[in-house]
Write a protein that holds these residues in place. Structure first.
Motif, mmCIF file in Angstrom:
data_model
loop_
_atom_site.group_PDB
_atom_site.id
_atom_site.type_symbol
_atom_site.label_atom_id
_atom_site.label_comp_id
_atom_site.label_asym_id
_atom_site.label_seq_id
_atom_site.Cartn_x
_atom_site.Cartn_y
_atom_site.Cartn_z
ATOM 1 N N UNK A 189 -3.671 -6.459 24.855
ATOM 2 C CA UNK A 189 -2.468 -7.260 24.616
ATOM 3 C C UNK A 189 -1.324 -6.486 23.971
ATOM 4 N N UNK A 190 -1.618 -5.634 23.011
ATOM 5 C CA UNK A 190 -0.567 -4.865 22.343
ATOM 6 C C UNK A 190 -0.487 -3.513 23.029
ATOM 7 N N UNK A 191 0.589 -3.296 23.778
ATOM 8 C CA UNK A 191 0.636 -2.089 24.590
ATOM 9 C C UNK A 191 1.402 -0.949 23.947
ATOM 10 N N UNK A 192 2.007 -1.195 22.790
ATOM 11 C CA UNK A 192 2.593 -0.110 22.015
ATOM 12 C C UNK A 192 2.900 -0.617 20.615
ATOM 13 N N UNK A 193 3.011 0.314 19.684
ATOM 14 C CA UNK A 193 3.401 -0.016 18.310
ATOM 15 C C UNK A 193 4.070 1.211 17.723
ATOM 16 N N UNK A 194 4.938 0.954 16.762
ATOM 17 C CA UNK A 194 5.601 2.063 16.070
ATOM 18 C C UNK A 194 5.873 1.680 14.630
ATOM 19 N N UNK A 195 5.815 2.698 13.782
ATOM 20 C CA UNK A 195 6.122 2.485 12.370
ATOM 21 C C UNK A 195 7.587 2.078 12.261
ATOM 22 N N UNK A 196 7.908 1.240 11.272
ATOM 23 C CA UNK A 196 9.277 0.755 11.115
ATOM 24 C C UNK A 196 9.670 0.707 9.642
ATOM 25 N N UNK A 197 10.916 0.411 9.410
ATOM 26 C CA UNK A 197 11.483 0.274 8.054
ATOM 27 C C UNK A 197 11.203 1.494 7.177
ATOM 28 N N UNK A 198 11.210 2.674 7.779
ATOM 29 C CA UNK A 198 11.001 3.902 7.021
ATOM 30 C C UNK A 198 9.554 4.297 6.830
ATOM 31 N N UNK A 199 8.620 3.473 7.274
ATOM 32 C CA UNK A 199 7.200 3.816 7.147
ATOM 33 C C UNK A 199 6.831 4.866 8.189
ATOM 34 N N UNK A 200 5.938 5.774 7.804
ATOM 35 C CA UNK A 200 5.550 6.851 8.722
ATOM 36 C C UNK A 200 4.041 6.986 8.896
ATOM 37 N N UNK A 201 3.270 6.174 8.198
ATOM 38 C CA UNK A 201 1.822 6.268 8.316
ATOM 39 C C UNK A 201 1.140 5.172 7.531
ATOM 40 N N UNK A 202 -0.198 5.137 7.631
ATOM 41 C CA UNK A 202 -0.954 4.042 7.018
ATOM 42 C C UNK A 202 -1.001 4.124 5.497
ATOM 43 N N UNK A 203 -0.524 3.065 4.858
ATOM 44 C CA UNK A 203 -0.643 2.852 3.422
ATOM 45 C C UNK A 203 -0.303 1.390 3.154
ATOM 46 N N UNK A 204 -0.845 0.841 2.095
ATOM 47 C CA UNK A 204 -0.561 -0.559 1.773
ATOM 48 C C UNK A 204 0.947 -0.723 1.615
ATOM 49 N N UNK A 205 1.485 -1.738 2.287
ATOM 50 C CA UNK A 205 2.914 -2.011 2.243
ATOM 51 C C UNK A 205 3.700 -1.419 3.389
ATOM 52 N N UNK A 206 3.105 -0.498 4.153
ATOM 53 C CA UNK A 206 3.809 0.119 5.280
ATOM 54 C C UNK A 206 4.085 -0.920 6.362
ATOM 55 N N UNK A 207 5.215 -0.767 7.036
ATOM 56 C CA UNK A 207 5.616 -1.683 8.112
ATOM 57 C C UNK A 207 5.491 -1.011 9.471
ATOM 58 N N UNK A 208 5.143 -1.807 10.457
ATOM 59 C CA UNK A 208 5.209 -1.378 11.848
ATOM 60 C C UNK A 208 5.476 -2.598 12.706
ATOM 61 N N UNK A 209 5.788 -2.348 13.951
ATOM 62 C CA UNK A 209 5.981 -3.467 14.872
ATOM 63 C C UNK A 209 5.167 -3.202 16.124
ATOM 64 N N UNK A 210 4.584 -4.289 16.632
ATOM 65 C CA UNK A 210 3.756 -4.200 17.825
ATOM 66 C C UNK A 210 4.448 -4.864 18.998
ATOM 67 N N UNK A 211 4.362 -4.241 20.150
ATOM 68 C CA UNK A 211 4.930 -4.774 21.391
ATOM 69 C C UNK A 211 3.789 -5.443 22.153
#
Length: 150
Positions: A32-54
Motif C-alpha cells: 500500500x505505501x509505495x514510497x516515503x521520505x523524511x520531512x520537516x528537517x528529519x533525516x533518519x530514525x529517532x523519536x520525534x522524527x517526521x516523514x510522509x508516506x505515499x
C-alpha cells in the motif's frame, strides 16, 4: 482495533531494525505505501522524527500522502510511528524485533487510536480492514525477509 503478524527471519535484530527503520525503503516491501521520505528537517530514525508516506489504499484507487511521526525507536528492538497529525492521530504502526537463536522474530503491528469516529469505522469495516492489514503486513514481512536473508 489492532492486529499483528510475526515472521522469523534468519538475520540478526540489528540488520532487521536497520531495514524496518529506513522509511525510504518501504516502497520495496509494502503493498500500500509505495514510497516515503523524511520531512520537516528529519533525516533518519529517532523519536520525534517526521516523514510522509505515499499511499494507495488496498493498492488501488487514488494516492495520497500521510504525515507520520516516529514514536518509539530502540535500535535492534522496536520502531513505531503514528500516522496522522498531532491534532488528529489516526493509527500507529510498528515493528518489534526479538532475538530468536541466530535470527530474529519480527512482528509488524497496527493499533487504531481510541477515538469515537475510529471506533465507529472499526465497528463497520473492522473485520474487512483487519484482514486487509493482515495480508499487507504478511506481504511486507515476507518481502523484507527476502532482503535481509540475501
Amino acid at each position: 482495533m489492532s492486529g499483528e503478524v510475526s515472521l522469523r527471519m534468519d538475520a540478526p535484530p540489528e540488520k532487521v531494525w536497520a531495514l524496518v527503520s529506513d522509511v525510504t525503503r518501504i516502497g520495496e516491501f509494502s503493498p500500500e505505501t509505495f514510497e516515503a521520505r523524511w520531512s520537516r528537517g528529519s533525516t533518519g530514525p529517532e523519536v520525534g522524527a517526521y516523514f510522509k508516506g505515499h499511499v494507495k489504499r488496498n493498492g488501488v484507487g487514488p494516492t495520497y500522502w500521510t504525515p507520520c511521526q516516529v514514536t518509539a525507536c530502540v535500535p535492534g528492538e522496536v520502531f513505531e510511528f503514528r500516522v496522522g497529525t498531532e491534532e488528529v492521530p489516526i493509527n500507529n504502526w510498528g515493528y518489534r524485533i526479538e532475538p530468536d537463536g541466530d535470527g530474529s522474530l519480527v512482528t509488524e503491528y497496527f493499533r487504531l487510536e481510541p477515538k469515537p469516529y475510529l471506533r465507529f469505522y472499526w465497528l463497520v469495516l473492522g473485520a474487512l480492514r483487519g484482514r486487509t492489514n493482515e495480508r499487507g503486513m504478511r506481504t511486507t514481512l515476507e518481502r523484507m525477509k527476502e532482503v535481509v536473508e540475501a
